[in-house]
Design a protein around this motif. Structure first.
Motif, PDB file in Angstrom:
ATOM      1  N   TRP A  81       0.823  -1.224   0.000  1.00 34.03           N
ATOM      2  CA  TRP A  81       0.000   0.000   0.000  1.00 34.03           C
ATOM      3  C   TRP A  81       0.852   1.268   0.000  1.00 34.03           C
ATOM      4  N   GLN A  82       2.140   1.140   0.310  1.00 31.23           N
ATOM      5  CA  GLN A  82       3.031   2.306   0.322  1.00 31.23           C
ATOM      6  C   GLN A  82       3.690   2.537  -1.038  1.00 31.23           C
TER       7      GLN A  82
ATOM      8  N   LYS B 186       0.289   1.534   9.276  1.00 28.71           N
ATOM      9  CA  LYS B 186      -1.056   1.383   8.703  1.00 28.71           C
ATOM     10  C   LYS B 186      -2.164   1.281   9.740  1.00 28.71           C
TER      11      LYS B 186
ATOM     12  N   GLU C 282      -7.441   0.871   8.886  1.00 27.46           N
ATOM     13  CA  GLU C 282      -6.111   0.594   8.372  1.00 27.46           C
ATOM     14  C   GLU C 282      -5.899   1.366   7.079  1.00 27.46           C
ATOM     15  N   LEU C 283      -4.703   1.973   6.962  1.00 28.46           N
ATOM     16  CA  LEU C 283      -4.328   2.624   5.715  1.00 28.46           C
ATOM     17  C   LEU C 283      -4.148   1.543   4.647  1.00 28.46           C
ATOM     18  N   PRO C 284      -4.444   1.819   3.402  1.00 32.64           N
ATOM     19  CA  PRO C 284      -4.865   3.093   2.840  1.00 32.64           C
ATOM     20  C   PRO C 284      -6.375   3.296   2.830  1.00 32.64           C
TER      21      PRO C 284
END
Length: 162
Positions: free
Chosen positions: A70-71, A115, A121-123
């Protein structure tokens, strides 16, 4: 006044089960880091959480930390820290001993994994400017941190004094 028990430099304990997630506090049944994971994430296990006596907070990540897809990386792997979770946040911390809560104020500043935030939780949610964690001390050198990242999702971290 005595220094806060949180003041100082901490790391995630380099041992199995020091990072876990499950449906309730203390329950890491969904996923927990194992010995191989600790070894694979050596770039993460050396990350430091620095709580200064003046109230400032820093993520000290050196050249590499553990990144997740996700990063923006192709696979979960060690790599150069990605903004805003790269340690550049001008952050502060406050600890409420009675409530057992630790608040980190600063866009992209975090304890444990970036996250897991209060809203989820990200994103899947926005990067918050403040995150509240639950804290319990096993002893002066071991701190158990947990956060409910959305309803019924509990991330927990064992931190040891560096």
């Amino acid at each position: 006044a005595d220094p806060s028990p949180i003041e100082g430099t901490w790391r995630v304990a380099p041992e199995a089960n020091s990072l876990a997630v499950g449906p309730a506090p203390g329950d890491g049944s969904w996923w927990a880091i194992d010995d191989a994971g600790v070894e694979a994430r050596a770039c993460y296990m050396d990350d430091k959480y620095v709580f200064s006596g003046s109230g400032s907070f820093s993520n000290v990540l050196d050249d590499e930390t553990w990144l997740e897809a996700w990063q923006g990386v192709a696979a979960d792997e060690c790599g150069t820290p990605v903004s805003p979770h790269d340690g550049t946040s001008n952050a502060t911390w406050t600890y409420d001993e009675e409530a057992g809560t630790l608040v980190i104020d600063g866009f992209g500043a975090y304890v444990g994994i970036p996250k897991a935030v209060n809203e989820g939780e990200l994103p899947g949610v926005s990067v918050p400017t403040s995150v509240t964690y639950n804290v319990e001390f096993e002893n002066t050198n071991t701190m158990n941190v947990s956060i409910e990242a959305g309803p019924g999702v509990w991330w927990q971290y064992t931190l040891v004094r560096d």
